[in-house]
Design an enzyme around this catalytic site. Structure first.
Site, mmCIF file in Angstrom:
data_model
loop_
_atom_site.group_PDB
_atom_site.id
_atom_site.type_symbol
_atom_site.label_atom_id
_atom_site.label_comp_id
_atom_site.label_asym_id
_atom_site.label_seq_id
_atom_site.Cartn_x
_atom_site.Cartn_y
_atom_site.Cartn_z
ATOM 1 N N ASN A 10 -47.862 14.581 45.167
ATOM 2 C CA ASN A 10 -46.822 14.616 44.142
ATOM 3 C C ASN A 10 -46.488 16.093 43.917
ATOM 4 O OD1 ASN A 10 -45.236 14.466 41.894
ATOM 5 N ND2 ASN A 10 -46.639 13.198 40.699
ATOM 6 N N ARG A 93 -44.467 11.197 46.671
ATOM 7 C CA ARG A 93 -43.608 10.739 45.577
ATOM 8 C C ARG A 93 -42.290 11.500 45.667
ATOM 9 N NH1 ARG A 93 -43.486 12.485 39.415
ATOM 10 N NH2 ARG A 93 -42.200 10.796 38.654
ATOM 11 N N HIS A 182 -39.451 6.332 37.128
ATOM 12 C CA HIS A 182 -40.780 5.737 36.890
ATOM 13 C C HIS A 182 -40.917 4.404 37.628
ATOM 14 C CE1 HIS A 182 -40.908 7.841 32.673
ATOM 15 N NE2 HIS A 182 -41.554 8.587 33.561
ATOM 16 N N ARG A 243 -37.424 15.120 25.433
ATOM 17 C CA ARG A 243 -36.053 14.684 25.761
ATOM 18 C C ARG A 243 -35.498 13.781 24.667
ATOM 19 N NH1 ARG A 243 -37.702 12.446 31.532
ATOM 20 N NH2 ARG A 243 -39.419 13.915 31.635
ATOM 21 N N GLU A 386 -49.775 5.145 39.334
ATOM 22 C CA GLU A 386 -48.681 5.443 40.264
ATOM 23 C C GLU A 386 -49.205 5.879 41.628
ATOM 24 O OE1 GLU A 386 -46.871 7.579 36.741
ATOM 25 O OE2 GLU A 386 -45.075 7.267 37.933
#
Ligand code: AMP
Length: 405
Positions: A10, A93, A182, A243, A386
């Site tokens: 990742n 990823r 996601h 955010r 993940e």
């Protein structure tokens, strides 16, 4: 000898996280990260789970190529190096796969070119992901490299959910649509939720709430995503750590025209200085809850805004799905913050939604149901994974295209 290991990479703009898994039993052999790549104080932390040993080094790591070489050396010291014949593939990823990538793919030059073409819609993430892919390819050109996209799970959304109501030719010209992110987490968690209910993924409708520092919701009908809260970029939807999530788009014109702010300043404001941190100065839910418990009004309001948005999405996705079998909470906040789960479903008994106070408050590592016995809709806590999902998808693809047995 059969190659059964998958290295998951990742790559962020200045970091590289990795895990090495053995796909015979999905066990983790090693895990670690390099952070502050490009600085003088880069740090590598490596844990060999085979021995339990952790090693840490600090010092300049110039770029991702140097970082991956350093990781490879650390793995090599544990007999798990990149040159091992046991390594079946490297799974990467990749944040943005646009509309082109609906599932994982083995990386070739055309795939790299397409990921590159998508940089304008993912300027922060795709370049870093590409650097990781290129570096890994140069180190092991013979090994299959697989790109697993954060957007892929959401490509099943119908056009009615994926399209924004803006001029069609403008939207098409600039590839403006809801992509969602996601995706590996939403895929994994929706499947694990079905498992928890003792059903096949194709037999259940699930609302997945991935609540970490970034946060997104998805509506999953019979194993396929039909709506999700993040959009063209990961800015839309729920209130997040830094955010804003949903705002009236006119806020942006207002800040530009009346506030005199530049596009970059507004971008930074909405992505980095908004959400929980903008509302109360903290983005860690533990700290916010501590402040709420001490009677801090600003933290209370931030928490209430966070929950209000979450409730709106639960209601919206309930309506999108029509019938809901489970709501699954996942990621750092979803898995750990009992107060968030309780507040998110409070007052929704009419929709068959409630938590059992004792079950919800009890800590636990695995997937579990926290709604009362016999509830119409199961409220579940389902830890996401993940890396395992990327490794599983990578291994399935490599196993399908190469005879590994
Ligand atoms: P993630 O992005 O999934 O790693 O989630 C990170 C976020 O999870 C942190 O910013 C915290 O807000 C939150 N978090 C982690 N542990 C806890 C906890 N025990 N209670 C509440 N929130 C937590």
């Amino acid at each position: 000898m059969t190659a059964t290991r998958v290295l998951v990479l990742n790559s962020g703009s200045s970091s590289l996280k990795y895990q090495l898994l053995d796909m015979r039993d999905s066990s983790r052999l090693a895990t670690g990260f390099v952070e502050r790549i490009g600085e003088r104080t880069s740090r590598l932390k490596h844990t060999a789970l085979t021995t339990g040993e952790t090693r840490e080094t600090t010092g300049p790591v110039a770029d991702h190529a140097a970082a991956l070489k350093a990781v490879s050396e650390e793995l090599g010291r544990d007999g798990l190096g990149l040159d091992s014949p046991d390594l079946a593939a490297i799974g990467h990823r990749v944040v943005h796969g646009g509309s082109s990538f609906t599932e994982p793919v083995i990386v070739d030059d055309a795939v790299i070119a397409e990921i590159e073409r998508l940089i304008p819609v993912a300027p922060l993430h795709n370049p870093a992901n590409l650097t990781g892919i290129r570096t890994a390819r140069s180190l092991r050109p013979d090994l299959p490299q697989v790109a697993v996209f954060d957007t892929a799970f959401h490509t099943t959304m119908p056009e009615s959910a994926a399209r924004y109501a803006i001029d069609v030719s403008t939207a098409d010209e600039y590839r403006i649509r809801r992509y969602g992110f996601h995706g590996t987490s939403h895929a994994y968690v929706s499947r694990e939720t079905a498992k928890l209910l003792g059903k096949a993924p194709g037999d259940v409708n699930v609302i997945v709430l991935h609540l970490g520092n970034g946060a997104s919701a998805s509506a999953v009908r019979e194993g396929r995503c039909v709506d999700t809260s993040m959009g063209l970029t990961p800015l839309e939807g729920l209130v997040m750590g830094t955010r804003s999530g949903d705002v009236d788009p006119a806020v942006i014109f207002h800040l530009a025209r009346v506030g005199g702010m530049s596009t970059d300043e507004i971008d930074t404001l909405l992505n980095k200085k908004s959400g929980l941190i903008g509302l109360c100065g903290d983005n860690d839910m533990r700290e916010i809850r501590r402040r709420v418990d001490e009677g801090d009004e600003q933290a209370r309001l931030a928490f209430d805004i966070y929950i209000h948005r979450l409730k709106k999405y639960i209601g919206a996705y309930y309506a999108v799905l029509g019938r809901v079998d489970a709501i699954a909470f996942t990621a750092g906040v979803g898995e750990n913050a009992a107060a968030v789960r309780e507040a998110a479903v409070a007052g929704l008994e009419g929709l068959g939604l409630a938590v059992d106070a004792g079950l919800n408050a009890a800590r636990g590592d695995g997937a579990r149901i926290v709604s009362p016995e016999g509830a119409r809709v199961a409220v579940a806590v389902v830890p996401t994974d993940e890396e395992l999902e990327i490794a599983t998808q990578t291994y399935a693809l490599v196993g399908a295209s190469h005879d590994l047995t």
